[in-house]
Motif scaffolding. Structure first.
Motif, PDB file in Angstrom:
ATOM      1  N   GLY A  10       0.821  -1.196   0.000  1.00 40.68           N
ATOM      2  CA  GLY A  10       0.000   0.000   0.000  1.00 40.68           C
ATOM      3  C   GLY A  10       0.851   1.239   0.000  1.00 40.68           C
ATOM      4  O   GLY A  10       2.051   1.182  -0.264  1.00 40.68           O
ATOM      5  N   SER A  11       0.207   2.359   0.279  1.00 35.10           N
ATOM      6  CA  SER A  11       0.881   3.645   0.321  1.00 35.10           C
ATOM      7  C   SER A  11       0.981   4.116   1.763  1.00 35.10           C
ATOM      8  O   SER A  11       0.011   4.031   2.518  1.00 35.10           O
ATOM      9  CB  SER A  11       0.126   4.672  -0.521  1.00 35.10           C
ATOM     10  N   VAL A  12       2.140   4.639   2.120  1.00 31.69           N
ATOM     11  CA  VAL A  12       2.379   5.094   3.486  1.00 31.69           C
ATOM     12  C   VAL A  12       3.346   6.271   3.446  1.00 31.69           C
ATOM     13  O   VAL A  12       4.158   6.393   2.510  1.00 31.69           O
ATOM     14  CB  VAL A  12       2.933   3.933   4.345  1.00 31.69           C
ATOM     15  N   GLN A  13       3.254   7.116   4.445  1.00 34.41           N
ATOM     16  CA  GLN A  13       4.193   8.225   4.541  1.00 34.41           C
ATOM     17  C   GLN A  13       5.512   7.757   5.152  1.00 34.41           C
ATOM     18  O   GLN A  13       5.562   6.758   5.881  1.00 34.41           O
ATOM     19  CB  GLN A  13       3.596   9.352   5.383  1.00 34.41           C
ATOM     20  N   PRO A  88      11.307   6.805   1.528  1.00 38.56           N
ATOM     21  CA  PRO A  88      10.899   6.842   0.111  1.00 38.56           C
ATOM     22  C   PRO A  88      11.678   5.858  -0.754  1.00 38.56           C
ATOM     23  O   PRO A  88      11.132   5.305  -1.717  1.00 38.56           O
ATOM     24  CB  PRO A  88      11.177   8.294  -0.283  1.00 38.56           C
ATOM     25  N   THR A  91      10.338   2.368  -1.676  1.00 38.38           N
ATOM     26  CA  THR A  91       9.285   2.205  -2.672  1.00 38.38           C
ATOM     27  C   THR A  91       9.693   1.189  -3.730  1.00 38.38           C
ATOM     28  O   THR A  91      10.751   1.319  -4.354  1.00 38.38           O
ATOM     29  CB  THR A  91       8.958   3.553  -3.343  1.00 38.38           C
ATOM     30  N   SER A  93       8.101  -2.855  -5.761  1.00 38.37           N
ATOM     31  CA  SER A  93       7.281  -4.057  -5.685  1.00 38.37           C
ATOM     32  C   SER A  93       8.050  -5.075  -4.868  1.00 38.37           C
ATOM     33  O   SER A  93       9.242  -5.286  -5.105  1.00 38.37           O
ATOM     34  CB  SER A  93       6.994  -4.602  -7.075  1.00 38.37           C
ATOM     35  N   GLN A 119       2.837  -4.012  -4.237  1.00 38.52           N
ATOM     36  CA  GLN A 119       3.446  -2.697  -4.369  1.00 38.52           C
ATOM     37  C   GLN A 119       3.469  -1.965  -3.038  1.00 38.52           C
ATOM     38  O   GLN A 119       2.454  -1.903  -2.328  1.00 38.52           O
ATOM     39  CB  GLN A 119       2.694  -1.865  -5.404  1.00 38.52           C
ATOM     40  N   VAL A 120       4.613  -1.389  -2.733  1.00 32.89           N
ATOM     41  CA  VAL A 120       4.774  -0.528  -1.562  1.00 32.89           C
ATOM     42  C   VAL A 120       5.237   0.835  -2.047  1.00 32.89           C
ATOM     43  O   VAL A 120       6.228   0.931  -2.777  1.00 32.89           O
ATOM     44  CB  VAL A 120       5.794  -1.113  -0.569  1.00 32.89           C
ATOM     45  N   THR A 121       4.520   1.875  -1.655  1.00 33.34           N
ATOM     46  CA  THR A 121       4.872   3.235  -2.035  1.00 33.34           C
ATOM     47  C   THR A 121       5.012   4.075  -0.773  1.00 33.34           C
ATOM     48  O   THR A 121       4.083   4.137   0.035  1.00 33.34           O
ATOM     49  CB  THR A 121       3.810   3.843  -2.951  1.00 33.34           C
ATOM     50  N   VAL A 122       6.171   4.689  -0.628  1.00 30.39           N
ATOM     51  CA  VAL A 122       6.451   5.507   0.549  1.00 30.39           C
ATOM     52  C   VAL A 122       6.646   6.940   0.088  1.00 30.39           C
ATOM     53  O   VAL A 122       7.534   7.226  -0.712  1.00 30.39           O
ATOM     54  CB  VAL A 122       7.693   5.019   1.295  1.00 30.39           C
ATOM     55  N   SER A 123       5.823   7.829   0.589  1.00 34.01           N
ATOM     56  CA  SER A 123       5.897   9.234   0.198  1.00 34.01           C
ATOM     57  C   SER A 123       6.610  10.051   1.274  1.00 34.01           C
ATOM     58  O   SER A 123       6.536   9.744   2.465  1.00 34.01           O
ATOM     59  CB  SER A 123       4.497   9.790  -0.034  1.00 34.01           C
TER      60      SER A 123
END
Length: 124
Positions: A10-13, A88, A91, A93, A119-123
């Motif tokens: 997922g998406s995480v800060q 970040p 980020t 797969s 998928q891992v997305t780090v913002s």
């Protein structure tokens, strides 16, 4: 044959946490060393960590050591990747892999079975 299915991406800060799961079906899960790998866009797939058949031994890439933890529950045919203090640059797969061996394995080519990735997305 072993089928592997990852979930939990997922998406995480930045600074946050995620836990990935990889469920195996097929032959005896406890016979397999498990590994986690990741691949960022435009980059080669790289080793993240590995865990022995019984779960007593682990080994990590320097880039994740102290932040990521691999564990497994052989009764549930599941291996986990707990990711803390995410950056970040994490980020990517993330893929789990399996090999029937007693050794810890860090090389991509050595693994016999792979999942489809999550998928891992780090913002920032």
């Amino acid at each position: 044959q072993v089928q592997l299915v990852e979930s939990g991406g997922g998406s995480v800060q930045a600074g946050g946490s995620l836990r990935l799961s990889c469920v195996a079906s097929g032959r005896t899960f406890s016979s397999y060393t498990m590994g986690w790998f990741r691949q960022a866009p435009g980059k080669e797939r790289e080793f993240v960590g590995t865990i022995s058949r019984g779960g007593g031994r682990t080994y990590y890439a320097d880039s994740v050591k102290g932040r990521f933890t691999i564990s497994r529950d052989n009764a549930k045919n599941t291996v986990y990747l707990q990711m803390n203090s995410l950056k970040p640059e994490d980020t990517a797969s993330y893929y789990c892999a399996a090999k029937e061996t007693i050794s810890l394995i860090t090389t991509i080519a050595s693994y016999d079975f792979w999942g489809q990735g999550t998928q891992v997305t780090v913002s920032s």
